[in-house]
Design a protein around this motif. Structure first.
Motif, PDB file in Angstrom:
ATOM      1  N   LEU A 116       0.858  -1.177   0.000  1.00 30.75           N
ATOM      2  CA  LEU A 116       0.000   0.000   0.000  1.00 30.75           C
ATOM      3  C   LEU A 116       0.895   1.229   0.000  1.00 30.75           C
ATOM      4  O   LEU A 116       1.831   1.318   0.802  1.00 30.75           O
ATOM      5  CB  LEU A 116      -0.889   0.000   1.244  1.00 30.75           C
ATOM      6  N   HIS A 117       0.624   2.162  -0.900  1.00 29.02           N
ATOM      7  CA  HIS A 117       1.354   3.426  -0.966  1.00 29.02           C
ATOM      8  C   HIS A 117       0.370   4.556  -0.703  1.00 29.02           C
ATOM      9  O   HIS A 117      -0.607   4.711  -1.439  1.00 29.02           O
ATOM     10  CB  HIS A 117       1.970   3.645  -2.352  1.00 29.02           C
ATOM     11  N   LEU A 118       0.636   5.341   0.336  1.00 30.64           N
ATOM     12  CA  LEU A 118      -0.131   6.543   0.612  1.00 30.64           C
ATOM     13  C   LEU A 118       0.804   7.709   0.341  1.00 30.64           C
ATOM     14  O   LEU A 118       1.890   7.784   0.929  1.00 30.64           O
ATOM     15  CB  LEU A 118      -0.610   6.573   2.063  1.00 30.64           C
ATOM     16  N   VAL A 119       0.394   8.596  -0.559  1.00 31.89           N
ATOM     17  CA  VAL A 119       1.255   9.705  -0.964  1.00 31.89           C
ATOM     18  C   VAL A 119       0.491  11.008  -0.766  1.00 31.89           C
ATOM     19  O   VAL A 119      -0.647  11.145  -1.219  1.00 31.89           O
ATOM     20  CB  VAL A 119       1.699   9.562  -2.435  1.00 31.89           C
ATOM     21  N   TYR A 120       1.154  11.955  -0.096  1.00 30.19           N
ATOM     22  CA  TYR A 120       0.561  13.265   0.170  1.00 30.19           C
ATOM     23  C   TYR A 120       1.524  14.341  -0.290  1.00 30.19           C
ATOM     24  O   TYR A 120       2.732  14.244  -0.063  1.00 30.19           O
ATOM     25  CB  TYR A 120       0.268  13.439   1.672  1.00 30.19           C
ATOM     26  N   GLY A 121       0.988  15.351  -0.918  1.00 31.41           N
ATOM     27  CA  GLY A 121       1.804  16.468  -1.362  1.00 31.41           C
ATOM     28  C   GLY A 121       0.939  17.454  -2.107  1.00 31.41           C
ATOM     29  O   GLY A 121      -0.202  17.168  -2.458  1.00 31.41           O
ATOM     30  N   SER A 122       1.502  18.632  -2.323  1.00 28.21           N
ATOM     31  CA  SER A 122       0.791  19.642  -3.090  1.00 28.21           C
ATOM     32  C   SER A 122       1.782  20.282  -4.043  1.00 28.21           C
ATOM     33  O   SER A 122       2.983  20.057  -3.947  1.00 28.21           O
ATOM     34  CB  SER A 122       0.173  20.696  -2.170  1.00 28.21           C
ATOM     35  N   ASP A 123       1.278  21.061  -4.952  1.00 30.04           N
ATOM     36  CA  ASP A 123       2.165  21.732  -5.895  1.00 30.04           C
ATOM     37  C   ASP A 123       2.753  23.004  -5.289  1.00 30.04           C
ATOM     38  O   ASP A 123       3.461  23.732  -5.950  1.00 30.04           O
ATOM     39  CB  ASP A 123       1.407  22.045  -7.195  1.00 30.04           C
ATOM     40  N   ARG A 128       2.010  18.412   5.596  1.00 31.77           N
ATOM     41  CA  ARG A 128       1.937  18.677   7.031  1.00 31.77           C
ATOM     42  C   ARG A 128       2.689  17.604   7.812  1.00 31.77           C
ATOM     43  O   ARG A 128       2.540  16.415   7.558  1.00 31.77           O
ATOM     44  CB  ARG A 128       0.487  18.684   7.488  1.00 31.77           C
ATOM     45  N   GLY A 129       3.459  18.027   8.798  1.00 27.12           N
ATOM     46  CA  GLY A 129       4.271  17.104   9.580  1.00 27.12           C
ATOM     47  C   GLY A 129       3.495  16.165  10.472  1.00 27.12           C
ATOM     48  O   GLY A 129       3.923  15.031  10.694  1.00 27.12           O
ATOM     49  N   ASP A 130       2.340  16.582  11.009  1.00 28.63           N
ATOM     50  CA  ASP A 130       1.588  15.733  11.924  1.00 28.63           C
ATOM     51  C   ASP A 130       0.916  14.553  11.228  1.00 28.63           C
ATOM     52  O   ASP A 130       0.549  13.574  11.875  1.00 28.63           O
ATOM     53  CB  ASP A 130       0.547  16.553  12.674  1.00 28.63           C
ATOM     54  N   VAL A 131       0.786  14.614   9.948  1.00 30.55           N
ATOM     55  CA  VAL A 131       0.096  13.558   9.203  1.00 30.55           C
ATOM     56  C   VAL A 131       0.868  12.237   9.262  1.00 30.55           C
ATOM     57  O   VAL A 131       0.282  11.163   9.395  1.00 30.55           O
ATOM     58  CB  VAL A 131      -0.146  14.003   7.741  1.00 30.55           C
TER      59      VAL A 131
END
Length: 178
Positions: A116-123, A128-131
């Motif tokens: 499972l790959h969970l990827v978070y980011g924005s352009d 966020r560090g707490d995530v």
């Protein structure tokens, strides 16, 4: 098709094998789906999204090169062991709550050795560090062994959680529909 850098970066980080069976959770309008399918000449793509408008757009973009379902992940009933790689890009359910039902569906869907790959980011801003802490806790409780990294791809800083089954926590099986 304009590809947001965060989506291209996420697909680069995940880098599925050419014969992978991929499940994308929250496929949206299909931009990442096209990038994934282009990397799967011998593989299989399945996308999920709760929005019928989004899944219609994804199906149109894929033009028969994958399968798309209009459903929430918690309601999805995959055949056991039919997915090598599951991916969710910026899907909040995994960090905003325990996501027990969603993780149970993924535990069922993933084949032995599946990831499972969970990827978070924005352009724009960094994730966020707490995530990361929340994701790690929820995945471990769901029976996954998570590894958290913060790679930069295509100028986008990502939070990438790679999780395999076997984290020592309980693996919950999905309830039967009805």
């Amino acid at each position: 098709m304009r590809v947001p850098p965060r989506l291209a970066a996420a697909v680069d980080v995940v880098d599925p094998a050419p014969d992978a069976r991929v499940l994308e959770v929250g496929c949206g309008r299909g931009v990442a789906a096209v990038l994934l399918v282009d990397r799967l000449p011998r593989g299989r793509y399945t996308g999920l999204d709760r929005s019928a408008t989004a899944t219609a757009a994804t199906a149109a973009r894929l033009a028969g090169r994958g399968t798309v379902h209009t459903t929430a992940l918690a309601a999805f009933r995959p055949a056991p062991g039919t997915v090598d790689l599951a991916l969710a890009i910026n899907v909040n359910v995994f960090w905003t709550g325990a996501a027990r039902a969603e993780l149970a569906v993924l535990a069922t869907a993933l084949d032995a050795g599946g990831v499972l790959h969970l990827v978070y980011g924005s352009d724009g801003a960094a994730p966020r560090g707490d995530v990361a802490d929340r994701l790690r806790d929820h995945l471990t409780a769901g029976g996954f062994a998570p590894t958290v990294t913060t790679p930069t791809r295509r100028g986008v800083r990502l939070l990438h959680v790679r999780a395999a089954l076997g984290g020592g926590g309980p693996v919950r099986t999905p309830r039967s529909p009805g």
